[in-house]
Design a protein around this motif. Structure first.
Motif, PDB file in Angstrom:
ATOM      1  N   GLU A   9       0.836  -1.197   0.000  1.00  0.00           N
ATOM      2  CA  GLU A   9       0.000   0.000   0.000  1.00  0.00           C
ATOM      3  C   GLU A   9       0.872   1.248   0.000  1.00  0.00           C
ATOM      4  O   GLU A   9       1.826   1.345   0.778  1.00  0.00           O
ATOM      5  CB  GLU A   9      -0.917   0.040   1.226  1.00  0.00           C
ATOM      6  CG  GLU A   9      -2.109  -0.868   1.133  1.00  0.00           C
ATOM      7  CD  GLU A   9      -3.179  -0.511   2.149  1.00  0.00           C
ATOM      8  OE1 GLU A   9      -4.360  -0.424   1.757  1.00  0.00           O
ATOM      9  OE2 GLU A   9      -2.848  -0.320   3.341  1.00  0.00           O
ATOM     10  N   CYS A 125      -2.522   0.290  -4.761  1.00  0.00           N
ATOM     11  CA  CYS A 125      -2.491  -0.923  -3.938  1.00  0.00           C
ATOM     12  C   CYS A 125      -2.151  -2.082  -4.860  1.00  0.00           C
ATOM     13  O   CYS A 125      -2.852  -2.313  -5.855  1.00  0.00           O
ATOM     14  CB  CYS A 125      -3.847  -1.148  -3.275  1.00  0.00           C
ATOM     15  SG  CYS A 125      -3.939  -2.675  -2.304  1.00  0.00           S
ATOM     16  N   SER A 155     -12.153  -0.212  -6.045  1.00  0.00           N
ATOM     17  CA  SER A 155     -11.143   0.456  -5.217  1.00  0.00           C
ATOM     18  C   SER A 155     -11.070   1.955  -5.457  1.00  0.00           C
ATOM     19  O   SER A 155     -10.366   2.658  -4.714  1.00  0.00           O
ATOM     20  CB  SER A 155      -9.763  -0.154  -5.511  1.00  0.00           C
ATOM     21  OG  SER A 155      -9.336   0.174  -6.830  1.00  0.00           O
ATOM     22  N   THR A 240      -9.309  -2.984   1.516  1.00  0.00           N
ATOM     23  CA  THR A 240      -8.044  -3.584   1.071  1.00  0.00           C
ATOM     24  C   THR A 240      -8.101  -5.094   1.209  1.00  0.00           C
ATOM     25  O   THR A 240      -7.691  -5.842   0.314  1.00  0.00           O
ATOM     26  CB  THR A 240      -6.868  -3.034   1.890  1.00  0.00           C
ATOM     27  OG1 THR A 240      -6.828  -1.616   1.779  1.00  0.00           O
ATOM     28  CG2 THR A 240      -5.548  -3.621   1.422  1.00  0.00           C
TER      29      THR A 240
END
Length: 363
Positions: A9, A125, A155, A240
């Motif tokens: 990340e 990510c 996302s 995530t």
């Protein structure tokens, strides 16, 4: 054996009061390295307003969730020592003049790519999933490619750029696409052909090395994994984990199709580029290009199609119930782009928006 998953990340460093991006990565990394026993999980990025961490590979998604929460909290602790905060935003909502990081590689990129490198203050990510061989890995890449725009929509977390609403859910994806090697690619069909393409691209001299092959999904040049790179960094850490769980299920499903002799869909990179544009523009608020029909369909329907596609893999790993719950939560509250816009509508302030996102980043 359960496939392992690792997450990288990228986080934005911001002033705790104003929300403006701050070039403090060196100070934050120094704080982290003073305490590290062994290798630090934190790394610098292209710009000094960024910080990256990488989890260790995990087979259990509960363990991965704990790791993401832990390293976000540690990043915040070290940032606070430098008078800053970390926030999981894929672009800075407030105006910023990015500062290129130290090191010969970053200087080379700044010189080679000019304004493209200067403006690349974006946070993504990256999900790594283990594969048994490069042949399996390339077979997976060929079969997940149609589903990657759906992961981008899920996302999407970058609606603002230089103080303006871009009208995109993921403007990061549009900025990232300026790199010469970024985006979707055509079918590889074998590991040999994959590596031949990479060698040819590096051989042009346009790219410094194979680490700059920025396909939406690629074989990792460091680990025995496939690396899914299309996603924005997610605002909520639970998203995530949802993303990582779906990616592992996609990899497992694709590997199973390959073993069964099912050919990959022969969708062109040009069509996938269009699908990615739509995902970046719409996020989860409008229509997406359905990976099977290649026609526009409501985003919730496309998300459900993804869930059905990987359902067997999720059942086998014991993750189905958790994914169904997490997807329902995202559909209810929206992705990061929607949350950012709703906070701005409520507060009228981009600074207040960043402050609220700092809170959400910590879970």
């Amino acid at each position: 054996m359960m496939r392992t998953v690792g997450v990288e990340e990228e986080l934005l460093l911001v002033d705790a009061e104003s929300g403006e991006a701050q070039a403090l990565s060196a100070a934050v990394l120094e704080s982290a390295e003073r305490e590290a026993s062994g290798d630090s999980v934190f790394e610098s990025e292209l710009h000094r307003q960024q910080l990256e961490f990488a989890t260790h590979p995990c087979a259990d998604m509960g363990e991965l969730a704990a790791s993401v929460h832990r390293w976000r909290a540690e990043a915040q602790r070290h940032a606070a020592r430098a008078g800053a905060s970390v926030v999981a935003l894929a672009t800075s909502p407030l105006p910023v003049s990015p500062t290129i990081g130290a090191g010969e590689r970053y200087r080379w990129m700044a010189e080679r790519y000019g304004l493209t490198a200067q403006e690349q203050l974006t946070c993504g990510c990256h999900i790594h999933v283990s594969v048994s061989s490069e042949e399996e890995g390339v077979a997976v890449l060929d079969r997940v490619r149609c589903w990657l725009p759906v992961l981008l929509a899920l996302s999407a977390n970058s609606p603002f750029w230089q103080g303006q609403d871009t009208k995109y859910a993921s403007y990061r994806n549009r900025v990232w696409g300026r790199w010469p090697s970024a985006g979707p690619v055509d079918l590889h069909l074998s590991a040999e052909r994959y590596h031949a393409q990479v060698r040819a691209m590096v051989g042009t001299g346009v790219l410094r090395d194979e680490g700059m092959v920025y396909f939406d999904a690629r074989l990792s040049h460091r680990y025995p994994t496939v690396e899914i790179r299309i996603a924005d960094v997610c605002l909520d850490p639970d998203d995530t984990v949802l993303l990582a769980t779906l990616v592992r299920a996609l990899v497992e499903t694709s590997a199973g199709e390959w073993r069964a002799g099912e050919p990959p869909a022969g969708v062109s990179a040009a069509l996938l580029r269009v699908a990615s544009w739509q995902a970046a523009r719409a996020g989860m608020e409008d229509r997406l290009v359905h990976p099977r029909t290649l026609l526009p369909e409501p985003a919730p329907d496309v998300l459900r199609a993804l869930l059905e596609h990987v359902r067997d893999a999720l059942e086998d790993s014991g993750d189905l119930a958790a994914v169904e719950k997490a997807l329902a939560a995202v559909e209810r509250r929206g992705n990061g782009a929607r949350v950012q816009r709703e906070v701005l509508a409520r507060t009228g302030s981009l600074s207040a928006t960043v402050a609220e996102c700092v809170r959400i980043t910590g879970g």
